[in-house]
Scaffold this motif. Structure first.
Motif, PDB file in Angstrom:
ATOM      1  N   ALA A 133     -24.816 -29.023 -18.700  1.00  0.00           N
ATOM      2  CA  ALA A 133     -25.505 -28.977 -17.405  1.00  0.00           C
ATOM      3  C   ALA A 133     -25.260 -30.265 -16.621  1.00  0.00           C
ATOM      4  O   ALA A 133     -24.958 -30.228 -15.422  1.00  0.00           O
ATOM      5  CB  ALA A 133     -26.998 -28.744 -17.607  1.00  0.00           C
ATOM      6  N   LEU A 134     -25.362 -31.402 -17.294  1.00  0.00           N
ATOM      7  CA  LEU A 134     -25.139 -32.691 -16.639  1.00  0.00           C
ATOM      8  C   LEU A 134     -23.685 -32.844 -16.218  1.00  0.00           C
ATOM      9  O   LEU A 134     -23.400 -33.326 -15.107  1.00  0.00           O
ATOM     10  CB  LEU A 134     -25.571 -33.835 -17.552  1.00  0.00           C
ATOM     11  CG  LEU A 134     -25.483 -35.234 -16.953  1.00  0.00           C
ATOM     12  CD1 LEU A 134     -26.336 -35.348 -15.682  1.00  0.00           C
ATOM     13  CD2 LEU A 134     -25.913 -36.277 -17.991  1.00  0.00           C
ATOM     14  N   ILE A 182     -27.993 -29.500  -8.686  1.00  0.00           N
ATOM     15  CA  ILE A 182     -28.578 -28.810  -9.837  1.00  0.00           C
ATOM     16  C   ILE A 182     -27.448 -28.253 -10.687  1.00  0.00           C
ATOM     17  O   ILE A 182     -26.586 -27.526 -10.186  1.00  0.00           O
ATOM     18  CB  ILE A 182     -29.497 -27.657  -9.371  1.00  0.00           C
ATOM     19  CG1 ILE A 182     -30.638 -28.200  -8.501  1.00  0.00           C
ATOM     20  CG2 ILE A 182     -30.030 -26.878 -10.579  1.00  0.00           C
ATOM     21  CD1 ILE A 182     -31.393 -27.130  -7.752  1.00  0.00           C
ATOM     22  N   GLY A 183     -27.449 -28.598 -11.959  1.00  0.00           N
ATOM     23  CA  GLY A 183     -26.481 -28.047 -12.910  1.00  0.00           C
ATOM     24  C   GLY A 183     -27.226 -27.339 -14.026  1.00  0.00           C
ATOM     25  O   GLY A 183     -28.310 -27.767 -14.422  1.00  0.00           O
ATOM     26  N   ALA A 234     -29.905 -29.931 -15.365  1.00  0.00           N
ATOM     27  CA  ALA A 234     -29.732 -31.301 -14.874  1.00  0.00           C
ATOM     28  C   ALA A 234     -29.953 -31.289 -13.370  1.00  0.00           C
ATOM     29  O   ALA A 234     -29.366 -30.465 -12.660  1.00  0.00           O
ATOM     30  CB  ALA A 234     -28.338 -31.820 -15.200  1.00  0.00           C
ATOM     31  N   VAL A 235     -30.804 -32.183 -12.895  1.00  0.00           N
ATOM     32  CA  VAL A 235     -31.045 -32.327 -11.463  1.00  0.00           C
ATOM     33  C   VAL A 235     -30.764 -33.791 -11.119  1.00  0.00           C
ATOM     34  O   VAL A 235     -31.352 -34.701 -11.702  1.00  0.00           O
ATOM     35  CB  VAL A 235     -32.487 -31.940 -11.084  1.00  0.00           C
ATOM     36  CG1 VAL A 235     -32.702 -32.096  -9.587  1.00  0.00           C
ATOM     37  CG2 VAL A 235     -32.784 -30.509 -11.517  1.00  0.00           C
ATOM     38  N   ILE A 236     -29.845 -33.975 -10.186  1.00  0.00           N
ATOM     39  CA  ILE A 236     -29.418 -35.321  -9.801  1.00  0.00           C
ATOM     40  C   ILE A 236     -29.713 -35.539  -8.318  1.00  0.00           C
ATOM     41  O   ILE A 236     -29.312 -34.735  -7.477  1.00  0.00           O
ATOM     42  CB  ILE A 236     -27.903 -35.518 -10.043  1.00  0.00           C
ATOM     43  CG1 ILE A 236     -27.539 -35.261 -11.511  1.00  0.00           C
ATOM     44  CG2 ILE A 236     -27.465 -36.911  -9.614  1.00  0.00           C
ATOM     45  CD1 ILE A 236     -26.049 -35.259 -11.777  1.00  0.00           C
ATOM     46  N   ASP A 237     -30.409 -36.621  -8.024  1.00  0.00           N
ATOM     47  CA  ASP A 237     -30.585 -37.061  -6.646  1.00  0.00           C
ATOM     48  C   ASP A 237     -29.643 -38.242  -6.460  1.00  0.00           C
ATOM     49  O   ASP A 237     -29.931 -39.358  -6.907  1.00  0.00           O
ATOM     50  CB  ASP A 237     -32.042 -37.463  -6.380  1.00  0.00           C
ATOM     51  CG  ASP A 237     -32.297 -37.818  -4.924  1.00  0.00           C
ATOM     52  OD1 ASP A 237     -31.355 -38.250  -4.224  1.00  0.00           O
ATOM     53  OD2 ASP A 237     -33.445 -37.671  -4.488  1.00  0.00           O
ATOM     54  N   ILE A 238     -28.534 -37.998  -5.832  1.00  0.00           N
ATOM     55  CA  ILE A 238     -27.492 -39.019  -5.726  1.00  0.00           C
ATOM     56  C   ILE A 238     -27.947 -40.184  -4.855  1.00  0.00           C
ATOM     57  O   ILE A 238     -27.682 -41.343  -5.180  1.00  0.00           O
ATOM     58  CB  ILE A 238     -26.184 -38.381  -5.223  1.00  0.00           C
ATOM     59  CG1 ILE A 238     -25.685 -37.388  -6.281  1.00  0.00           C
ATOM     60  CG2 ILE A 238     -25.128 -39.441  -4.925  1.00  0.00           C
ATOM     61  CD1 ILE A 238     -24.513 -36.568  -5.893  1.00  0.00           C
ATOM     62  N   PHE A 298     -38.865 -30.655 -12.255  1.00  0.00           N
ATOM     63  CA  PHE A 298     -37.896 -31.707 -11.974  1.00  0.00           C
ATOM     64  C   PHE A 298     -37.856 -32.039 -10.479  1.00  0.00           C
ATOM     65  O   PHE A 298     -37.811 -33.212 -10.087  1.00  0.00           O
ATOM     66  CB  PHE A 298     -36.503 -31.315 -12.449  1.00  0.00           C
ATOM     67  CG  PHE A 298     -36.278 -31.467 -13.930  1.00  0.00           C
ATOM     68  CD1 PHE A 298     -37.276 -31.912 -14.788  1.00  0.00           C
ATOM     69  CD2 PHE A 298     -35.047 -31.168 -14.479  1.00  0.00           C
ATOM     70  CE1 PHE A 298     -37.052 -32.048 -16.151  1.00  0.00           C
ATOM     71  CE2 PHE A 298     -34.805 -31.305 -15.840  1.00  0.00           C
ATOM     72  CZ  PHE A 298     -35.807 -31.749 -16.679  1.00  0.00           C
ATOM     73  N   LEU A 299     -37.859 -31.021  -9.621  1.00  0.00           N
ATOM     74  CA  LEU A 299     -37.810 -31.266  -8.178  1.00  0.00           C
ATOM     75  C   LEU A 299     -39.068 -31.993  -7.703  1.00  0.00           C
ATOM     76  O   LEU A 299     -38.979 -32.870  -6.844  1.00  0.00           O
ATOM     77  CB  LEU A 299     -37.603 -29.954  -7.419  1.00  0.00           C
ATOM     78  CG  LEU A 299     -36.225 -29.315  -7.592  1.00  0.00           C
ATOM     79  CD1 LEU A 299     -36.193 -27.946  -6.919  1.00  0.00           C
ATOM     80  CD2 LEU A 299     -35.118 -30.211  -7.066  1.00  0.00           C
ATOM     81  N   GLU A 300     -40.211 -31.640  -8.263  1.00  0.00           N
ATOM     82  CA  GLU A 300     -41.456 -32.332  -7.915  1.00  0.00           C
ATOM     83  C   GLU A 300     -41.387 -33.798  -8.343  1.00  0.00           C
ATOM     84  O   GLU A 300     -41.814 -34.692  -7.609  1.00  0.00           O
ATOM     85  CB  GLU A 300     -42.659 -31.646  -8.550  1.00  0.00           C
ATOM     86  CG  GLU A 300     -43.021 -30.341  -7.875  1.00  0.00           C
ATOM     87  CD  GLU A 300     -44.075 -29.530  -8.630  1.00  0.00           C
ATOM     88  OE1 GLU A 300     -44.446 -29.899  -9.766  1.00  0.00           O
ATOM     89  OE2 GLU A 300     -44.530 -28.504  -8.062  1.00  0.00           O
TER      90      GLU A 300
END
Length: 167
Positions: free
Chosen positions: A28-29, A45-46, A86-90, A161-163
């Motif tokens: 996912a990452l 989001i992966g 996996a959730v990434i905020d770049i 995760f988004l929260e």
């Protein structure tokens, strides 16, 4: 909120050599990182989903015969669906990675039902060779846990995760 659906082009999923929970998180990452290189400044989001039956990992079947073999093994049995997220905020340089598990019980599925389903082509791009949200849902007798996890995106974990990322 606008969304872009983008599939990683170069990332190669690994399907063995790690514990199932570590494997889905790794995949996912890896998918999210590749997409994140293309879409800087967004939240990425992966996700990766596998099926585990008797300590054997089932990814997507490579052939109809492989799909048939997976479904035959799952028939009448319990298995576990594990999705890594996996959730990434770049922009904020933050990432959250985790997984969800759901126990699924298949009904006894006849050889004809399996052959007909495999011939439909639906199972060839699904972990464990079935889609609960499609025709393969008729094979499912019961689930214990998150339905959307079995579909392939654990929505409750995604919401959490988004929260976390927006607070």
């Amino acid at each position: 909120m606008d969304f872009i659906v983008c599939y990683p082009e170069k990332y190669k999923e690994i399907i063995c050599g790690l514990d199932p929970e570590v494997l889905v998180c790794h995949n996912a990452l890896g998918k999210a990182k590749e997409v994140g290189e293309k879409y800087k400044g967004l939240i990425i989001i992966g996700c990766d989903t596998i099926v585990v039956f008797n300590n054997e990992i089932f990814g997507k079947p490579l052939t109809p015969d492989n799909a048939n073999a997976m479904l035959t093994k799952l028939s009448g049995n319990y298995h576990t669906v594990i999705s890594g997220l996996a959730v990434i905020d770049i922009q904020k340089n933050r990432k959250l990675v985790g997984y969800d598990k759901t126990e699924v019980k298949f009904k006894d599925v006849s050889e004809k039902e399996i052959n007909d389903y495999v011939a439909s082509g639906e199972p060839l791009d699904k972990a464990g060779a079935y889609g609960i949200q499609g025709s393969g849902g008729v094979f499912v007798k019961s689930i214990k846990g998150c339905f959307s996890n079995v579909v392939g995106l654990p929505k409750e974990l995604l919401k959490k995760f988004l929260e976390e990322l927006t607070n």
